[in-house]
Scaffold this motif. Structure first.
Motif, mmCIF file in Angstrom:
data_model
loop_
_atom_site.group_PDB
_atom_site.id
_atom_site.type_symbol
_atom_site.label_atom_id
_atom_site.label_comp_id
_atom_site.label_asym_id
_atom_site.label_seq_id
_atom_site.Cartn_x
_atom_site.Cartn_y
_atom_site.Cartn_z
ATOM 1 N N ALA A 1 0.826 -1.207 0.000
ATOM 2 C CA ALA A 1 0.000 0.000 0.000
ATOM 3 C C ALA A 1 0.858 1.253 0.000
ATOM 4 N N ARG A 2 1.952 1.229 0.767
ATOM 5 C CA ARG A 2 2.834 2.392 0.832
ATOM 6 C C ARG A 2 3.474 2.677 -0.528
ATOM 7 N N ARG A 3 3.611 1.653 -1.338
ATOM 8 C CA ARG A 3 4.247 1.812 -2.647
ATOM 9 C C ARG A 3 3.234 1.852 -3.778
ATOM 10 N N GLY A 4 1.938 1.854 -3.420
ATOM 11 C CA GLY A 4 0.888 1.944 -4.428
ATOM 12 C C GLY A 4 0.732 0.702 -5.275
ATOM 13 N N ASP A 5 1.290 -0.427 -4.813
ATOM 14 C CA ASP A 5 1.193 -1.678 -5.570
ATOM 15 C C ASP A 5 -0.096 -2.391 -5.175
ATOM 16 N N HIS A 6 -1.201 -1.898 -5.711
ATOM 17 C CA HIS A 6 -2.497 -2.425 -5.294
ATOM 18 C C HIS A 6 -2.726 -3.844 -5.790
ATOM 19 N N ARG A 7 -2.118 -4.208 -6.922
ATOM 20 C CA ARG A 7 -2.329 -5.561 -7.452
ATOM 21 C C ARG A 7 -1.746 -6.618 -6.515
ATOM 22 N N LYS A 8 -0.543 -6.370 -6.016
ATOM 23 C CA LYS A 8 0.070 -7.319 -5.081
ATOM 24 C C LYS A 8 -0.681 -7.311 -3.760
ATOM 25 N N ALA A 9 -1.121 -6.155 -3.329
ATOM 26 C CA ALA A 9 -1.893 -6.073 -2.083
ATOM 27 C C ALA A 9 -3.182 -6.885 -2.206
ATOM 28 N N GLU A 10 -3.862 -6.749 -3.347
ATOM 29 C CA GLU A 10 -5.087 -7.518 -3.563
ATOM 30 C C GLU A 10 -4.802 -9.010 -3.615
ATOM 31 N N SER A 11 -3.665 -9.377 -4.226
ATOM 32 C CA SER A 11 -3.286 -10.792 -4.321
ATOM 33 C C SER A 11 -3.056 -11.396 -2.940
ATOM 34 N N LEU A 12 -2.368 -10.660 -2.065
ATOM 35 C CA LEU A 12 -2.115 -11.156 -0.706
ATOM 36 C C LEU A 12 -3.415 -11.279 0.085
ATOM 37 N N LEU A 13 -4.330 -10.339 -0.132
ATOM 38 C CA LEU A 13 -5.624 -10.421 0.544
ATOM 39 C C LEU A 13 -6.387 -11.661 0.094
ATOM 40 N N GLN A 14 -6.358 -11.935 -1.201
ATOM 41 C CA GLN A 14 -7.031 -13.132 -1.714
ATOM 42 C C GLN A 14 -6.405 -14.407 -1.138
ATOM 43 N N GLU A 15 -5.097 -14.382 -0.964
ATOM 44 C CA GLU A 15 -4.413 -15.530 -0.360
ATOM 45 C C GLU A 15 -4.891 -15.737 1.074
ATOM 46 N N MET A 16 -5.051 -14.645 1.823
ATOM 47 C CA MET A 16 -5.550 -14.747 3.198
ATOM 48 C C MET A 16 -6.975 -15.316 3.219
#
Length: 947
Positions: free
Chosen positions: A578-593
């Motif tokens: 989130a701090r780096r604006g990488d929303h795609r990776k953030a969304e991917s990690l959320l889906q993994e959770m």
């Protein structure tokens, strides 16, 4: 052997040659147990104790075998059954989970073997062990407890069927079972003890009637055949005190009242509350922080009639001191000081000579001051330590300071590290971590033979980790490297505190240092998930663009180290994205959770922070569909049962809307979410509570909107905030940010009433300041927004209105409110307003004079550097308000040469210079086909000087 550790519940410390002093010293070394004086009796298990239990078990087995072989001659009786229960209770102590929990009882012997395994090995090796092992359940806590229940039940059945008085159930049987359950940390232990107590009370109630009435199927009690005594009640009280909280404390008080009522009814001294009873109830109150109730309880003991009184002991007084230390009341330090003084008076006057304060008393009061989290509290704690040192040096050995007392004083400084405001810390000239280190040096310099332990260093390292002082990480690292000089090896907590200090450093070198330390930890100490999380946080907060990838790499390595990633692990990685604006990776990690949670992994179940961080990442991305995807995330939260929306999530969504550049309906969407939050809050959802930040963002949307009526809506929201605050919504105070957003909305509205409305809001803010209102006071941003509204206005008298605002700002600054000090934006906007002033000759003269004053102020300022726009606008002022001629040319030339000297000549400055004075511009510029670099080398550095 049956009496090992004290038969019938006596103090077991004598089992391995421990006298009272050694037991106290053992307890004093317990990690972070500053309230150990109030604990029930504990002791350390060692190999000799386990050996004694093994021997006793062997004798018990022989006895059982002989009873089986010769039932007529050696049938079991009440005493042999009591001895048997005693042995099983001692086995339960060895196997209790508390031995590996908080360190109250050692979990392993000195040779490093777990207690349960040591017990099993000794019994296997025992050549005299009849029949080998006694069953696998004998090596588990629950197995021991079930065995004790079985012994009592079988004996009860024999008694009921035979009426043999030799095996009549005794209160000691039940007390052994009660004690074993009370000491265990098994689920349902408290309810078990209550059931036994209820059964014993029910038996006692039927003695005067008929035992035939005692046959009951009540599931809330266990049928018993003995009346309770003081030890019975104390066992249940001990179990109650294992859990902190006001409910448990109130239960303990109710149980004591019941006990006293029974004693008053029967006058049975075996049921009379004793010092242990009162101490246990006070301990429950102390753990719950119910200090007023605890001191009232103490007062009642002091005022009790002499023949029935329990003389309050030092332990009881220390327990009440501990209650004040655990309370969150603001006057707790004052109350603890008063009670300590009372103890000194009572002991010195001879009224109760046994309660002269000892190191525990003093340490507890120092801890109370430390927990106040104030500089005064830290200073008072250190003062008390110095007083104890002085009394000891004057010949009072009773108050000899120990490591706990030093640690409590050091904690006072740690508790204020990083929370004092910059001005407060500066005015006091005190850096808490430095004061904490001074106490460490004092500990070394004293002749008390008191040595710092790892916890001492860890408290100070934590102080540096919390500190906002420049160089805190370096100081923390230096202190940790000094630990071996004191004979103390750094542990995981030491390393983690230093790593935590590094999370605040911006220099990339600290990431490298942290990586090296992380590898060092792997070689020297055991690493837990906490260490991984701190290291991941360093990557997360670093300026390294690859930080999110490195944090995720640690996440993947945790399983290789036999550690299990959790919500915290994933949330740090999502936050890094989130701090780096990488929303795609953030969304991917959320889906993994979500996937792990669906498969039953509750530890990785996403929290509200997980979802809010993804929305935050989308807000920073600037993508066209960011708002739509953020809404999908919020909808997902609203669908899930295990997580509920809160203010942070909705605020993140509004923030995403505010930052979106592709949404023409931003203000209406933001207002819609605000309305939803208000409705949820009114419906009773306390987690969804709009706050000042929420309202300010919605008003910012209104300010940026081009919709008609946006400014009116912003001001209406602002006034609604003040109404909500008056109704009790404390989070809705209309702060300066909210007022600034409303003023900006008017400034951008193109409304003919914009200037009047901004002045009305400024007047309202100034009144807030005079009335000490909780709502916003005007700061530079608010005043600047008002000047901006004046600049955009088409009405006459701009200069006069701007001068009025400027004078207000200077007066507020000179009155001590530095947030109102005029800034570069203030002067630049005023010059711009003056440049576009319309009106008669008098208006234009006033505009020129004000612009010249502002420009001259910037040139003479030691704090503010004029920017290129200031030169551009001032040339425009010259062009608009000075007639052609020598004076205009002189002004233009002087301003241009000043701009050259400061390196502020941009293309627009050059263009406006040519318009202001073509002849001077041709004369100067004809000598330069290319502008000199030094004329334009400071354009990128516009703004405040470093100071």
């Amino acid at each position: 052997y049956a009496g090992v550790g004290g038969g019938g519940g006596d103090d077991p410390a004598t089992a391995h040659g421990s006298d009272g002093y050694n037991k106290l010293e053992t307890l004093r070394s317990i990690h972070d147990q500053r309230n150990f004086a109030t604990l029930a009796k504990h002791f350390t298990i060692n190999s000799s104790y386990i050996r004694a239990v093994v021997d006793a078990t062997r004798v018990m087995k022989k006895m059982k075998q002989l009873q089986s072989d010769f039932p007529d001659q050696l049938s079991s009786d009440a005493l042999s059954l009591k001895a048997e229960l005693n042995i099983w209770s001692k086995r339960a102590i060895i196997l209790s989970k508390t031995q590996t929990g908080q360190g109250l009882v050692a979990g392993i012997t000195k040779d490093g073997v777990a207690n349960s395994r040591k017990l099993e090995l000794l019994e296997l090796e025992d050549a005299c062990n009849i029949g080998g092992k006694i069953g696998d359940d004998a090596y588990t806590l629950l197995g021991c407890l079930n065995k004790m229940e079985s012994i009592v039940s079988e004996a009860e059945e024999r008694y009921i069927s035979t009426k043999d008085e030799r095996i009549r159930p005794s209160v000691d049987w039940y007390n052994h079972v009660l004690g074993a359950w009370a000491r265990s940390d098994l689920e349902g232990a408290l309810e078990k003890t209550k059931q036994i107590l209820r059964g014993m009370e029910a038996y006692d109630n039927t003695l005067e009637e008929s035992l035939a009435n005692y046959n009951t199927d009540d599931g809330n009690l266990r049928q018993c055949w003995a009346s309770p005594d003081t030890i019975t009640y104390n066992s249940v009280l001990f179990c109650l005190t294992r859990d902190a909280g006001q409910n448990r404390a109130k239960e303990a008080e109710a149980l004591l009242r019941n006990m006293k009522f029974r004693y008053e009814q029967t006058k049975n001294k075996d049921m009379r509350p004793d010092e242990v009873t009162y101490g246990a109830v006070l301990h429950a109150l102390a753990q719950a922080g119910m200090a007023r109730e605890a001191e009232s309880f103490l007062d009642s003991l002091e005022d009790a009639e002499q023949d029935e009184a329990i003389v309050p002991s030092l332990t009881i007084y220390n327990t009440v001191l501990n209650a004040w230390a655990n309370s969150s009341q603001r006057n707790a330090p004052k109350k603890a000081d008063a009670l300590l003084t009372r103890m000194k008076v009572l002991s010195s006057s001879g009224k109760n000579s046994s309660i002269e304060p000892d190191p525990i008393s003093i340490s507890t009061v120092i801890s109370c001051h430390a927990r106040s989290k104030t500089r005064q509290g830290a200073e008072r704690g250190e003062q008390m330590l110095d007083e104890a040192l002085a009394m000891y040096s004057e010949g009072n050995p009773r108050v000899k300071p120990d490591s706990i007392m030093f640690n409590c004083a050091i904690t006072g400084w740690t508790n204020i590290s990083g929370i004092e405001s910059g001005e407060e810390a500066l005015s006091s000239n005190v850096i808490p971590a430095e004061r904490a280190e001074m106490l460490l040096r004092k500990m070394k310099e004293t002749q008390l033979n008191v040595h710092p332990v790892a916890q001492t260093f860890n408290i100070i390292l934590d102080c540096w980790a919390k500190s906002e002082t420049k160089g805190a990480a370096e100081r923390a690292l230096k202190l940790m490297r000094e630990m071996p000089d004191y004979g103390v090896a750094p542990d995981e907590c030491s390393y983690n505190s230093v790593l935590h200090a590094m999370t605040k450093e911006t220099n990339p070198k600290w990431v490298v240092i942290a990586e090296d330390m992380f590898q060092e930890m792997k070689e020297k100490v055991s690493i837990s998930d906490i260490t991984y999380h701190v290291m991941m946080n360093i990557y997360c907060k670093s300026s390294d663009s690859d930080g999110a990838r490195k944090a995720e790499e640690l996440l993947r390595n945790m399983e290789k180290e036999k550690l299990h990633p959790s919500q915290i692990s994933y949330n740090i990685c999502i936050d890094a994205c989130a701090r780096r604006g990488d929303h795609r990776k953030a969304e991917s990690l959320l889906q993994e959770m979500l996937s792990l949670s669906d498969k039953g992994n509750a530890k990785c179940r996403p929290t509200i922070h997980s979802f809010a961080s993804v929305v935050n990442a989308l807000a920073k991305s600037g993508d066209v569909d960011a708002v739509a995807r953020a809404k999908e995330v919020v909808c997902k939260v609203e669908e899930l049962e295990y997580v509920s929306p809160n203010s942070i999530l909705y605020n993140s969504l509004i923030d995403c809307i505010v930052k979106s550049r592709h949404n023409d309906n931003a203000s209406s969407e933001a207002e819609e979410i605000l309305l939803r939050m208000e409705q949820n809050h009114r419906a009773g959802n306390s987690n969804v509570r709009p706050n000042s930040y929420t309202y300010s963002m919605v008003m910012t949307c209104c300010a940026r909107s081009k919709d008609p009526g946006s400014a009116e809506r912003a001001e209406r929201i602002l006034m609604n905030m003040e109404s909500l605050y008056a109704e009790g919504l404390s989070d809705a105070a209309a702060n300066g940010r909210c007022y600034s957003a409303a003023i900006s909305a008017w400034a951008r509205s193109h409304s003919p009433n914009a200037v009047e409305r901004t002045f009305a809001l400024i007047d309202r803010m100034e009144k807030n300041g005079r009335d000490a209102s909780p709502h916003g006071k005007p700061n530079a941003h608010c005043y600047n927004a008002c000047i901006h509204a004046i600049a955009k206005s088409q009405k006459s008298g701009k200069a006069k209105k701007c001068r009025d605002v400027l004078q207000r700002m200077i007066a507020a600054r000179d009155g001590g409110f530095r947030e109102s000090a005029p800034s570069l934006i203030t002067y630049s906007t005023i010059i711009n307003a003056c440049a576009f002033t319309h009106g008669d000759e008098e208006d234009q003269k006033e505009a020129f004079d004000l612009a010249r004053t502002c420009f001259q102020t910037l040139l003479e300022s030691s704090e503010i550097e004029p920017c290129a726009s200031c030169f551009t606008n001032f040339f425009h002022v010259i062009t608009r308000h000075l007639k052609h001629g020598a004076i205009r040319d002189q002004f233009a030339e002087a301003v241009f040469l000043e701009g050259c000297k400061r390196g502020k000549i941009s293309k627009q400055v050059l263009h406006n210079f040519r318009k202001a004075s073509p002849s001077v511009a041709n004369r100067i510029l004809s000598e330069h086909r290319i502008l000199p670099e030094e004329w334009q080398n400071k354009i990128k550095n516009d703004g405040y000087k470093s100071y």
